[in-house]
Design an enzyme around this catalytic site. Structure first.
Site, PDB file in Angstrom:
ATOM      1  N   ASN A   9       0.877  -1.179   0.000  1.00 40.72           N
ATOM      2  CA  ASN A   9       0.000   0.000   0.000  1.00 40.72           C
ATOM      3  C   ASN A   9       0.910   1.224   0.000  1.00 40.72           C
ATOM      4  O   ASN A   9       1.506   1.563   1.021  1.00 40.72           O
ATOM      5  CB  ASN A   9      -0.886  -0.008   1.253  1.00 40.72           C
ATOM      6  CG  ASN A   9      -1.677   1.284   1.388  1.00 40.72           C
ATOM      7  OD1 ASN A   9      -1.831   2.036   0.421  1.00 40.72           O
ATOM      8  ND2 ASN A   9      -2.182   1.551   2.586  1.00 40.72           N
ATOM      9  N   LYS A  11       0.071   4.248  -0.264  1.00 35.95           N
ATOM     10  CA  LYS A  11      -0.581   5.452   0.284  1.00 35.95           C
ATOM     11  C   LYS A  11      -0.352   6.614  -0.688  1.00 35.95           C
ATOM     12  O   LYS A  11      -0.355   6.400  -1.898  1.00 35.95           O
ATOM     13  CB  LYS A  11      -0.048   5.770   1.685  1.00 35.95           C
ATOM     14  CG  LYS A  11      -0.008   4.550   2.591  1.00 35.95           C
ATOM     15  CD  LYS A  11       0.190   4.896   4.027  1.00 35.95           C
ATOM     16  CE  LYS A  11       0.420   3.623   4.818  1.00 35.95           C
ATOM     17  NZ  LYS A  11       0.043   3.735   6.198  1.00 35.95           N
ATOM     18  N   HIS A  94      -9.609   1.203   4.604  1.00 35.05           N
ATOM     19  CA  HIS A  94      -8.341   1.380   5.336  1.00 35.05           C
ATOM     20  C   HIS A  94      -8.596   2.333   6.516  1.00 35.05           C
ATOM     21  O   HIS A  94      -9.386   3.273   6.402  1.00 35.05           O
ATOM     22  CB  HIS A  94      -7.270   1.946   4.403  1.00 35.05           C
ATOM     23  CG  HIS A  94      -5.897   1.906   4.997  1.00 35.05           C
ATOM     24  ND1 HIS A  94      -5.472   2.829   5.922  1.00 35.05           N
ATOM     25  CD2 HIS A  94      -4.874   1.039   4.821  1.00 35.05           C
ATOM     26  CE1 HIS A  94      -4.225   2.530   6.274  1.00 35.05           C
ATOM     27  NE2 HIS A  94      -3.840   1.449   5.629  1.00 35.05           N
ATOM     28  N   GLY A 172       2.309   2.081  10.553  1.00 41.28           N
ATOM     29  CA  GLY A 172       3.274   3.161  10.376  1.00 41.28           C
ATOM     30  C   GLY A 172       3.960   3.593  11.663  1.00 41.28           C
ATOM     31  O   GLY A 172       4.580   4.656  11.709  1.00 41.28           O
ATOM     32  N   SER A 212       3.292  -2.354  10.297  1.00 41.44           N
ATOM     33  CA  SER A 212       4.747  -2.388  10.492  1.00 41.44           C
ATOM     34  C   SER A 212       5.379  -3.733  10.135  1.00 41.44           C
ATOM     35  O   SER A 212       6.296  -4.204  10.819  1.00 41.44           O
ATOM     36  CB  SER A 212       5.105  -1.963  11.921  1.00 41.44           C
ATOM     37  OG  SER A 212       4.651  -0.632  12.163  1.00 41.44           O
TER      38      SER A 212
HETATM   39  C1  PEP Z   1      -0.757   0.136   5.781  1.00 41.17           C
HETATM   40  O1  PEP Z   1      -0.608   1.215   5.232  1.00 41.17           O
HETATM   41  O2  PEP Z   1      -1.772  -0.530   5.544  1.00 41.17           O
HETATM   42  C2  PEP Z   1       0.286  -0.340   6.686  1.00 41.17           C
HETATM   43  C3  PEP Z   1       0.146  -1.486   7.278  1.00 41.17           C
HETATM   44  O3  PEP Z   1       1.377   0.495   6.851  1.00 41.17           O
HETATM   45  P1  PEP Z   1       2.793   0.099   7.533  1.00 41.17           P
HETATM   46  O4  PEP Z   1       3.228  -1.212   6.929  1.00 41.17           O
HETATM   47  O5  PEP Z   1       3.707   1.219   7.134  1.00 41.17           O
HETATM   48  O6  PEP Z   1       2.580  -0.007   8.991  1.00 41.17           O
END
Ligand code: PEP
Length: 249
Positions: A9, A11, A94, A172, A212
């Site tokens: 993802n 973003k 999301h 994140g 993460s």
């Molecule tokens: C996400 O954006 O769905 C996500 C899990 O981000 P991250 O892996 O950066 O925590």
């Protein structure tokens, strides 16, 4: 056997030029089979990315869509518009969209219905906040979100969808859930699917963990019986890191 799926993802990151550079690198290093690969890019990069990844086994996904087929919805994009440019997946619900853009279980449900009708695979996100976790509400939250997202659907439709369990406090933040805790909640989500749509559907539907996930911890999640892959933000932005996640799955 459920095929593992690693979805990136991005973003609101990457221009068209950056997406093309990622695709060139990913194509060159893509040598893992048996794992479904998806990159969910910003709207502006989708067409270029589907073109750049054509002929590979790396599919492209969007990060949102509107539930209407067309209409006076300024700024929105429909499922058939995504389909037309070769998009195959779409992230729905999301937590960032729930938090900043008023996405609700009802709108997620409408979008899931529209995505499936257009033959797009929805990646439906569910997950609790830190406050809800500390109050012991995790199971209730994921139950309500899962039931809400799939309300009115048939078992056959639900089996085609992907669910991403993403505890909000782990997105994140660098604070990932332990693999055991993630598996426990994912098993709850699977039992909700079993209750509503039958055991066969629950065994077929793929449920990812997100929050993460990195090349260093992907193996611990994949070792869990109910975790079928990952939805990955930050660690999916670099092609080598994304390919390491795929190899780890
Ligand atoms: C996400 O954006 O769905 C996500 C899990 O981000 P991250 O892996 O950066 O925590």
């Amino acid at each position: 056997m459920r095929t593992p799926i690693i979805a990136g993802n991005w973003k609101m990151f990457k221009t068209i030029a950056e997406a093309k550079a990622f695709a060139a690198e990913a194509k060159a290093g893509n040598n893992t089979s048996g794992v479904q690969k998806v990159i969910c890019a910003p709207f502006t990069a989708l067409a270029a990315l589907t073109e750049a990844l054509a002929g590979t086994d790396i599919a492209v996904g969007a990060q949102n869509m509107h539930f209407a087929e067309q209409g006076a919805y300024t700024g929105e994009v429909s499922a058939s518009m995504l389909k037309e440019i070769g998009v195959e997946y779409v992230i729905l619900g999301h937590s960032e969209r729930r938090q900043y853009f008023n996405e609700t279980d009802e709108t997620v449900n409408q979008k899931v219905v529209a995505a499936l009708a257009a033959d797009l695979v929805p990646i439906v996100c569910v997950g609790e906040s830190l406050e809800q976790r500390e109050a012991g509400e995790t199971a209730n939250v994921v139950r309500t979100q899962t039931e809400g997202a799939f309300a009115g659907l048939t078992a056959e439709q639900v089996a085609k969808a992907i669910i991403a369990y993403e505890p909000i406090w782990a997105i994140g933040t660098g604070k990932s859930s332990t693999a055991e805790d993630a598996n426990e909640t994912i098993a709850i989500i699977r039992s909700v699917v079993a209750e509503r749509f039958g055991q066969e559907t629950a065994e077929a539907v793929r449920i990812q963990y997100g929050g993460s996930v990195k090349p260093e911890n992907i193996a611990s999640y994949m070792a869990q019986p109910d975790i079928d892959g990952a939805l990955v933000g930050g660690a999916s932005l670099a092609a080598d890191s994304y390919l390491q996640l795929v190899a780890g799955a």
